[in-house]
Design a protein around this motif. Sequence first.
Motif, short mmCIF file in Angstrom:
data_model
loop_
_atom_site.label_atom_id
_atom_site.label_comp_id
_atom_site.label_asym_id
_atom_site.label_seq_id
_atom_site.Cartn_x
_atom_site.Cartn_y
_atom_site.Cartn_z
N TRP A 1 91.20 6.37 38.88
CA TRP A 1 91.79 5.15 39.43
C TRP A 1 92.49 4.36 38.33
CZ3 TRP A 1 91.18 -0.10 38.67
CH2 TRP A 1 91.75 -0.93 39.64
N GLN A 2 91.89 4.31 37.13
CA GLN A 2 92.51 3.58 36.03
C GLN A 2 93.81 4.24 35.58
OE1 GLN A 2 89.35 3.48 33.16
NE2 GLN A 2 88.44 1.63 34.00
N ALA B 1 99.61 4.25 35.06
CA ALA B 1 100.84 4.99 35.34
C ALA B 1 101.76 4.17 36.24
CB ALA B 1 100.52 6.34 35.97
N GLY B 2 101.17 3.46 37.20
CA GLY B 2 101.97 2.60 38.07
C GLY B 2 102.63 1.48 37.30
N GLU B 3 101.90 0.88 36.34
CA GLU B 3 102.49 -0.17 35.52
C GLU B 3 103.62 0.37 34.64
OE1 GLU B 3 99.04 -3.51 34.99
OE2 GLU B 3 99.26 -2.06 33.40
N LEU B 4 103.44 1.58 34.09
CA LEU B 4 104.50 2.18 33.30
C LEU B 4 105.74 2.43 34.15
CD1 LEU B 4 102.46 4.72 31.15
CD2 LEU B 4 103.82 2.81 30.27
N THR B 5 105.52 2.85 35.38
CA THR B 5 106.65 3.10 36.29
C THR B 5 107.43 1.81 36.55
OG1 THR B 5 105.48 4.92 37.35
CG2 THR B 5 107.31 3.95 38.56
N VAL B 6 106.69 0.72 36.80
CA VAL B 6 107.35 -0.57 37.04
C VAL B 6 108.11 -1.01 35.79
CG1 VAL B 6 106.99 -2.99 37.59
CG2 VAL B 6 105.66 -1.25 38.77
N ARG C 1 103.83 -7.09 27.70
CA ARG C 1 104.17 -7.55 29.05
C ARG C 1 103.03 -7.29 30.03
NH1 ARG C 1 107.50 -10.46 31.43
NH2 ARG C 1 108.43 -8.95 32.87
N ALA C 2 102.41 -6.11 29.92
CA ALA C 2 101.34 -5.76 30.86
C ALA C 2 100.16 -6.70 30.75
CB ALA C 2 100.91 -4.32 30.63
N THR D 1 100.13 -9.74 30.32
CA THR D 1 100.39 -11.00 31.02
C THR D 1 100.39 -10.80 32.54
OG1 THR D 1 102.80 -10.69 30.99
CG2 THR D 1 101.80 -11.79 29.09
N ASP D 2 99.98 -9.62 32.97
CA ASP D 2 99.96 -9.27 34.41
C ASP D 2 101.36 -9.16 34.99
OD1 ASP D 2 97.29 -8.94 34.59
OD2 ASP D 2 96.88 -10.69 35.80
N ALA D 3 102.36 -8.85 34.15
CA ALA D 3 103.74 -8.77 34.62
C ALA D 3 103.95 -7.62 35.60
CB ALA D 3 104.70 -8.60 33.43
N TYR D 4 103.11 -6.59 35.51
CA TYR D 4 103.30 -5.41 36.36
C TYR D 4 102.21 -5.25 37.41
CZ TYR D 4 106.17 -4.44 32.25
OH TYR D 4 107.08 -4.54 31.23
#
Length: 314
Positions: A25-26, A31-36, A66-67, A69-72
Amino acid sequence: MPHPALDQLAPALAAVRAASQARAWQVNWVAGELTVAMDTGDLPHEARTSATALLTTPHLAAFLARADTDAYRPRARTRTQGPSHWSARNRRAVLRAVCRAAGIPPNVVPPAPRPHPAPVSTRLTPKQKRALWSFVADAHLYVRPNSARRLALIRTAAVTGVVMDTGALAGEATHINRYLDLAEDCTTVHITHRTQGHGGLTGVRTAYHLSAKTTNALRRWLPIRDTLTEDVQGDPITSLWVTVRPGGRGPRTSRAGMPLSTRTLRDQYQEAVDWLNEARANEPDWTFVPSSLERLRLAGTPTPVRPGSKRPVR
């Protein structure tokens, strides 16, 4: 939008996912954050097209800045009201595991930022106690359903109530027997107080009344606890607090439903308090809650049961 760097990392991501369901899950989350980050252009062209370029300190540092700061993250994350130190740590743990699986030194991942400084006050005020209880009682509602973390938060709420109502030390709380120490209706509990500096199982056994809030937290936890332990082979598990996920590696791997260690009990409480402090850090009148379980114990209001009576001692 296709991103060749992530396609090249697919075998490494799959290898890390295979470690456990929680890790899978992590990995999907990171991976989803990297995609964004790639979709929005926060990562340059070379990091989007080459896994080797992506897994370098400058590009990972830019992504993590950036991540963190919850940007993604989805905007539905309203409970924490801001970035989480634990998310930052887990984000880096996943990236280090991916680096190892890809044959890249994990030290390219920048360290996590330091959490908020420890609170100056060592005693919980009545306001802090109310805020702490309100938070731990509902925190499980704001994490993924059926996840190990949700079960752990339900357990932490019950632990918090028991320690607050009995003044038990962490080791004493860990050794509560589900069947011998806890009343069937969850309104009283026996704590065996052991003299510090002396080992063994002897001690003074005292019964305490439990508040309605603690009783409700225990009634929420017990069905989970009994489900986790029902399939454990060998002698029946009698501990009130048990693990909610498998742990260990190799021949020492254990399944969920095993007795919880004192260290894990302390760590889970500290994690919940850190989450609370992060959630309310920006409030002008907020005073940080001490994250030590010992401070919670000292702030408790134990009410022993009078021998031969169900009424509390006055």
